[in-house]
Design a protein around this motif. Sequence first.
Motif, mmCIF file in Angstrom:
data_model
loop_
_atom_site.group_PDB
_atom_site.id
_atom_site.type_symbol
_atom_site.label_atom_id
_atom_site.label_comp_id
_atom_site.label_asym_id
_atom_site.label_seq_id
_atom_site.Cartn_x
_atom_site.Cartn_y
_atom_site.Cartn_z
ATOM 1 N N ARG A 1 1.788 -0.212 -10.417
ATOM 2 C CA ARG A 1 0.947 -0.234 -9.214
ATOM 3 C C ARG A 1 -0.084 -1.354 -9.293
ATOM 4 N N GLU B 1 0.833 -1.206 0.000
ATOM 5 C CA GLU B 1 0.000 0.000 0.000
ATOM 6 C C GLU B 1 0.866 1.253 0.000
ATOM 7 N N ALA C 1 2.023 6.773 -6.815
ATOM 8 C CA ALA C 1 0.928 7.630 -7.278
ATOM 9 C C ALA C 1 1.250 9.095 -7.034
ATOM 10 N N ILE D 1 1.168 4.131 -3.066
ATOM 11 C CA ILE D 1 0.803 5.521 -2.770
ATOM 12 C C ILE D 1 1.959 6.449 -3.141
ATOM 13 N N GLU E 1 -8.889 0.351 -2.641
ATOM 14 C CA GLU E 1 -8.912 1.794 -2.915
ATOM 15 C C GLU E 1 -7.769 2.181 -3.847
ATOM 16 N N GLN E 2 -6.584 1.661 -3.563
ATOM 17 C CA GLN E 2 -5.428 1.990 -4.393
ATOM 18 C C GLN E 2 -5.545 1.383 -5.791
#
Length: 758
Positions: A129, A111, A118, A115, A150-151
Amino acid sequence: MDVDIWAWVGDTQRQLHEAGNTGLAMAIGSVPAQALEGRYGQLDVLAPAIAQEAEKLELPWLEFYARYWHLIGRIGNRAQGVVALDDARTLVEFARREDVRDCPAAPGAVEALVIAQANTDGAGHAAERLEALAAAEVEPGSLAFAALSEQYVAALVDDGRAVEAVAHAEAAVERLGSAGREASWELGAASVRALLAAGRPQDALTALDAATGFKPDDPVAKAHREGVLRALVLATLGREAEAVQALPDLDVVGDHPRVWVEWSRAVLLLAGSAQITNTWQLGRVLKQWIDYFAVMGAYRSRIELALVAGDLAVARQGVWQARMLADLAESAAAELKDPSAVADRIAALRAAADAVTPLPAPGPQDELVGYFDAADGFNADPERWVGWLAPLSGRDLEATRRHTTTIGFLGYPARGADIYWDMLVESGDIQTADEQDVSFITGLLVEARQDERLEQMAERLPAAQRHLALARLHRARERWEQAATEGEAAVAAGAGIEARRLWASAVQQLDDNAKGARILREILDSEEIEAEDVWRMITMATAAEDWETVRAGAAKIGMPLKSTEGPIEEEMGLVRIVLPAPDGSQRAVVSVRTGPATARLAMPQPPGLEYNAGDLVVFDPALLEPVPESPEEQESFIPPFAAVGMLRPGGYTSWFFDGAAPTEAEWTEFNEVMAERGWPMWVYSDEDYTVTHPSTGEPLPGVFGWIAIPPNVTPVELDAVLDDATERWTHPLAWLDLAREVGVEAERHERITREYGL
């Protein structure tokens, strides 16, 4: 993180506490709150320290825990990009270790990595990702499932696959429901963004309404993140009034880089409404945000924000700024994996800027400097003045001064430095330039981080200006030894009080307080010296125990002292001294002020802290809070000051007591016993604290706190005094740690602790 990890954290805290490592036990419980609440100054110190200690203790799960939360604090709200990528990749490798991979929190490493990617370049890293998230293979039963889903949705959106992103979000919510779990608010928000990207704003609003009741992973941030997203959705739908009402104010989002791009997009959509004012102040803030993303290596966000800021500049006829933002976006695009992805948008911004007619100047060009000086400083628009003065800048010195400092103020110091450089350095005039101009260009170069250029310029300056310019550079970069050397050389060359202040400040940073005080003492009788200089001298002289200089400073500012020589030890009233706590927070300790910059701590502190009652500390005399205006509030106001360092430890040891509260008469007598012996005592419990009656089970008012004894008093003596002072109380008081230390009636205190539920 999975729920099991929190049970493990609690067990680890108890084990550390029982092993006597109270400070570490306290610290690990506060790290998540620091990451989510934005207490980054504490987090950036505490989390690495915990990780280092965990490595020494061979506790790899604890090390992962500390490193994970530190990284979340960096890549979450702070939106760090490239600067966090290596640490994120290292954490993934760490999570794969045999002694870590079974940790329920291990998926958090993936995670964190996606992030960070991103934040750096979402579209450029989208495929990578998606691959990493798919390989994680986390099931809906894990609390990590919602975060990774969510990611995944966000990565699909960045990859231009918005329709798939919507479907994936819906499937993830359904799978969570089948597992008896609810989606997080963050997963719901990712679905909303996917619907927006898919061109379905009405469905996005419906989804946002549905997600409002979902439990957030980051409860601290939910309110402002939801407000920004709602404003963007409503603005997209053309519902301006509702969007403006939903949009959080600038002072709310200013500390949250994660929402800056989304907030700015909403503002751009609303800029034509009467409720949103598109001003130079907004442009200046956006430029500060753009610069922040540059430092953090958040390339995509930097470009997105530059393009939005450029469109807003066009809307307010800020042609020069729109063009510079287009240049900035084009330069930043080189950092993307695919620079061509934003080329059309940059070209569109340039075309829009070229199509704008700037507002006319308020007067003839040769009179603009006079108009500038006569302008109302409160209402004048510096953005317009930059455009009006630009034709004169670099040719007319007075216009150049005003233009370059103004453009630097608006966030473009590099442009101001370029103009000054061509005018003064390239021409060779820098050697005879006015000190004011040298100061201006030095400041612009420092702010633009053009260190090599500044060093080149310094070589051409007279000695005093050369050393002062270099000292300013080293101070800005926190190179204190070099700053001190150059500051001293500048003073020797006659650079004046600024150089002396800089020199003194640098040697103070190097912990040479005696020298710092002497540097300022030499100009104590000068008309140039200000009260702030005197207080700084007093503080440094106090730390160095140069009492003669302290007295000289006190006399200069009109502060009366009773003693005339030796250490200053007077009672000057109560103060609050703000000191660091093991969890990275701060503790305000009531103390007695004993001198201009000294105080003796009066409150006993728990073991594990580096200070206690009886310690004499040096503090910064600058008030941390203003004195209240009302006389009533002033009566109870205890002024707070920041501790600078320890002058002399008192050697006191604190012991904990706990139990049912005695009667008022018993408590008064108990306080008198402690006061007669000069043993500081402080009650930390409040009126809501209760204990359990051992017979009836009913709650009883409780009391707990600490008693500190000086080094000439033994724990045995304290135990005896406590035993004698409390033997006739209705309910017994417990001092378990002390009883164990002296080996007297430890079993009795264990029984009291158990029976009263202490």
